[in-house]
Write a protein that holds these residues in place. Structure first.
Motif, short mmCIF file in Angstrom:
data_model
loop_
_atom_site.label_atom_id
_atom_site.label_comp_id
_atom_site.label_asym_id
_atom_site.label_seq_id
_atom_site.Cartn_x
_atom_site.Cartn_y
_atom_site.Cartn_z
N TRP A 231 5.09 -1.11 1.71
CA TRP A 231 5.04 -2.55 1.47
C TRP A 231 5.40 -3.33 2.72
O TRP A 231 4.80 -4.37 3.01
CB TRP A 231 5.96 -2.92 0.31
CG TRP A 231 5.90 -4.38 -0.01
CD1 TRP A 231 6.84 -5.33 0.21
CD2 TRP A 231 4.79 -5.07 -0.60
NE1 TRP A 231 6.42 -6.56 -0.19
CE2 TRP A 231 5.16 -6.43 -0.70
CE3 TRP A 231 3.54 -4.68 -1.06
CZ2 TRP A 231 4.30 -7.39 -1.24
CZ3 TRP A 231 2.69 -5.64 -1.59
CH2 TRP A 231 3.08 -6.97 -1.68
N PHE A 234 2.40 -3.46 4.85
CA PHE A 234 1.45 -4.45 4.31
C PHE A 234 1.85 -5.86 4.73
O PHE A 234 0.99 -6.74 4.86
CB PHE A 234 1.40 -4.37 2.79
CG PHE A 234 0.29 -3.51 2.26
CD1 PHE A 234 -1.02 -3.94 2.31
CD2 PHE A 234 0.55 -2.26 1.73
CE1 PHE A 234 -2.06 -3.16 1.83
CE2 PHE A 234 -0.49 -1.47 1.24
CZ PHE A 234 -1.79 -1.91 1.31
N ALA A 270 -4.96 4.14 -1.31
CA ALA A 270 -4.63 2.76 -1.69
C ALA A 270 -4.83 1.80 -0.52
O ALA A 270 -5.32 0.68 -0.70
CB ALA A 270 -3.19 2.69 -2.19
N CYS A 274 -7.42 -1.37 -0.47
CA CYS A 274 -6.98 -2.73 -0.14
C CYS A 274 -7.77 -3.30 1.03
O CYS A 274 -8.14 -4.48 1.03
CB CYS A 274 -5.48 -2.73 0.18
SG CYS A 274 -4.43 -2.49 -1.26
N VAL A 278 -9.04 -6.26 -1.01
CA VAL A 278 -7.97 -7.25 -1.11
C VAL A 278 -7.95 -8.10 0.14
O VAL A 278 -7.67 -7.62 1.24
CB VAL A 278 -6.60 -6.59 -1.33
CG1 VAL A 278 -5.51 -7.65 -1.47
CG2 VAL A 278 -6.63 -5.69 -2.57
N THR A 281 -5.37 -8.31 3.71
CA THR A 281 -4.71 -7.05 4.06
C THR A 281 -5.36 -6.38 5.26
O THR A 281 -4.93 -5.28 5.65
CB THR A 281 -4.73 -6.07 2.87
OG1 THR A 281 -6.09 -5.81 2.50
CG2 THR A 281 -4.00 -6.65 1.68
N THR A 286 -1.75 -2.50 7.64
CA THR A 286 -2.50 -1.72 6.66
C THR A 286 -3.23 -0.56 7.32
O THR A 286 -3.24 0.57 6.80
CB THR A 286 -3.50 -2.62 5.93
OG1 THR A 286 -2.83 -3.79 5.45
CG2 THR A 286 -4.12 -1.89 4.75
N SER A 372 0.51 -8.96 -7.58
CA SER A 372 -0.12 -8.73 -6.28
C SER A 372 -1.07 -7.54 -6.40
O SER A 372 -0.65 -6.45 -6.79
CB SER A 372 0.94 -8.44 -5.21
OG SER A 372 0.37 -7.79 -4.10
N ARG A 373 -2.32 -7.76 -6.04
CA ARG A 373 -3.27 -6.65 -6.11
C ARG A 373 -2.93 -5.57 -5.08
O ARG A 373 -3.12 -4.38 -5.35
CB ARG A 373 -4.69 -7.17 -5.89
CG ARG A 373 -5.24 -7.92 -7.10
CD ARG A 373 -6.73 -8.13 -6.96
NE ARG A 373 -7.05 -9.02 -5.84
CZ ARG A 373 -8.26 -9.16 -5.32
NH1 ARG A 373 -9.27 -8.43 -5.77
NH2 ARG A 373 -8.47 -9.99 -4.33
N ALA A 374 -2.42 -5.97 -3.92
CA ALA A 374 -2.04 -4.97 -2.92
C ALA A 374 -0.91 -4.09 -3.45
O ALA A 374 -0.97 -2.86 -3.36
CB ALA A 374 -1.61 -5.68 -1.63
N TRP A 377 -2.19 -1.69 -6.22
CA TRP A 377 -2.93 -0.51 -5.80
C TRP A 377 -2.00 0.58 -5.26
O TRP A 377 -2.19 1.76 -5.56
CB TRP A 377 -3.99 -0.87 -4.76
CG TRP A 377 -5.21 -1.53 -5.34
CD1 TRP A 377 -5.67 -2.79 -5.10
CD2 TRP A 377 -6.12 -0.94 -6.27
NE1 TRP A 377 -6.81 -3.04 -5.83
CE2 TRP A 377 -7.11 -1.92 -6.56
CE3 TRP A 377 -6.21 0.29 -6.91
CZ2 TRP A 377 -8.16 -1.70 -7.44
CZ3 TRP A 377 -7.25 0.53 -7.80
CH2 TRP A 377 -8.21 -0.45 -8.05
N ALA A 447 -0.06 -10.67 1.46
CA ALA A 447 -0.18 -9.44 0.66
C ALA A 447 0.44 -9.56 -0.70
O ALA A 447 0.18 -8.76 -1.57
CB ALA A 447 0.47 -8.28 1.41
#
Length: 451
Positions: A231, A234, A270, A274, A278, A281, A286, A372-374, A377, A447
């Motif tokens: 994280w 990200f 993942a 992203c 996403v 990102t 990333t 959060s989609r990030a 995932w 993110a």
């Protein structure tokens, strides 16, 4: 000295006093902020101490104890005898407790339970040559996992073979809960909801298995640190994220390389999802996260080939030969497919009757992707490694333990969902009191955005 100079000195002194007072208040706030997480962690430790008499003896713990004792300088014979004593003490205690729980054993004419000394002596005599199974192929599965004995050796030296492994596992589980708290704070969860996540980490099956002298405590703690490192990457905290993620992977590989092969592959996948899906990102963090995890996967693969580490085929033979006590099977893969069909049919039937895992994970996924989609995932990918482990080893007696990673989804997702639902209700109640125009929303890192 002029009046202006006196005024300047006075202001400087006042500023210094004010700055000191501000630092003192910030320090107090930081200490208070950690007070509740520390109290939750202490409560978990106390519960494990109270509940220790209910633990069943662990065959794996005997082997990890042997390895830790040899690291501390014991000969193989000394390590075997000391580890076996710890196992037999646990076995005798467990059998005595079970005897007292059976109603028929409370009758006056019931056969008395053998004295603890006799039960212990019988256990020691039965396994004088080693605790079964004794196959060298089975022993090698543990020989190539040096991480847990290395981590446990200092605690075994202090607390002995009977308690050292248990202390190691419980303390790592405590650390895992604290990192669950830190991860939830890092993604923007309010303190009270991050505390709920930490408490749930201890209360769900993660905390249950983390209270055994096995690798689950360190493995889940390292998974949580891996997620926090991912994280941070990200969110462009490149140095801290790289150090935490890489360190977690290195230690995790030493503890249980098969699990962290899956975790690294999941995080790499993942990151790629992203990057493709996403917005916001596509940056160095990333790409670095994807590259680092791909490097871990390749590194574990290279180690496996160089040292001929037990792989999937050997695991299947272990499964279908009762730990190599029977001859190898000719076609383990078709047997695995059939066993999976039987296992998952049974698992679905059990979940229909008691769908708590499915409900907790489903709501957790909802909370993650709403937030959060990030984040959704990366946590979902790591959680699904529990399903992958179960597919590779669909043994009903070990189902809860092998699928443990799935609970990470609920640990992170449920507090976020609660926060969203409660905060949304509060916001709706406040709407009439807020100005219609000019309301600025709090900015968040890209993110963390749900879109």
């Amino acid at each position: 000295m002029s009046a202006n100079d006196l005024t300047a000195v006075s202001r400087s002194r006042a500023g210094g006093v004010g700055s000191s007072e501000t630092r003192r208040r910030k320090s107090m706030r930081r200490s208070r902020r950690w007070m509740l997480p520390a109290l939750i962690a202490i409560a978990y430790i106390i519960l494990q101490i109270i509940g220790r008499p209910t633990l069943a003896p662990a065959n794996d713990a005997y082997r990890y104890n042997q390895a830790a004792l040899q690291l501390l300088g014991d000969s193989p014979e000394q390590a075997h005898r000391t580890a076996l004593k710890a196992y037999c003490h646990d076995k005798t205690r467990r059998e005595a407790n079970s005897h007292g729980l059976k109603p028929e054993n409370l009758r006056d004419d019931a056969a008395p339970y053998p004295t603890p000394g006799k039960g212990f002596s019988a256990c020691m005599a039965e396994s004088a040559d080693g605790l079964k199974p004794l196959s060298p192929r089975y022993e090698r599965i543990f020989d190539v996992r040096p991480g847990f004995p290395v981590l446990a050796a200092p605690f075994v030296a202090v607390f002995g073979a009977g308690s050292g492994l248990l202390v190691t596992s419980v303390l790592f589980t405590v650390v895992g809960g604290l990192f669950a708290y830190l991860l939830l704070r890092a993604v923007g969860a309010p303190v009270r909801f991050a505390l709920i996540g930490q408490a749930f980490f201890y209360a769900c099956p993660i905390g249950w298995w983390g209270g055994y002298p096995l690798t689950e405590g360190p493995v889940l703690a390292l998974i949580m640190t891996s997620l926090l490192g991912a994280w941070w990457l990200f969110n462009r905290r490149l140095t801290a994220g790289t150090i935490l993620l890489a360190g977690s992977m290195v230690v995790g590989t030493a503890v249980k390389y098969s699990t962290f092969l899956l975790v690294a592959g999941a995080l790499a996948a993942a990151a790629m999802v992203c990057l493709a899906l996403v917005a916001g990102t596509r940056h160095r963090g990333t790409y670095l996260m994807a590259a680092l995890n791909v490097a871990v996967v390749l590194g574990i693969g290279a180690l496996s080939m160089h040292y001929n580490l037990p792989g999937s085929t050997e695991t299947l033979q272990d499964t279908f030969t009762d730990h190599f006590a029977q001859p190898d099977v000719a076609a383990p893969w078709p047997m695995l497919v059939e066993l999976n069909g039987n296992y998952w049919t049974h698992w679905i039937q059990e979940q229909v009757r008691s769908p708590w895992l499915v409900a907790a994970v489903g709501l957790g996924v909802w909370g993650l992707f709403r937030h959060s989609r990030a984040l959704g995932w990366i946590v979902l990918a790591v959680g699904l490694t529990g399903i992958a482990a179960e597919i590779a080893h669909p043994v009903d007696s070990q189902g809860d333990r092998l699928m443990l990673n799935v609970w990470v989804i609920a640990v992170v997702g449920l507090p976020l969902l609660l926060s969203q639902l409660i905060q949304g209700r509060v916001d709706r109640e406040r709407v009439p009191q807020l100005p219609v125009d000019g309301t600025a929303s709090e900015s968040r890192p890209v993110a963390q955005s749900a879109h």
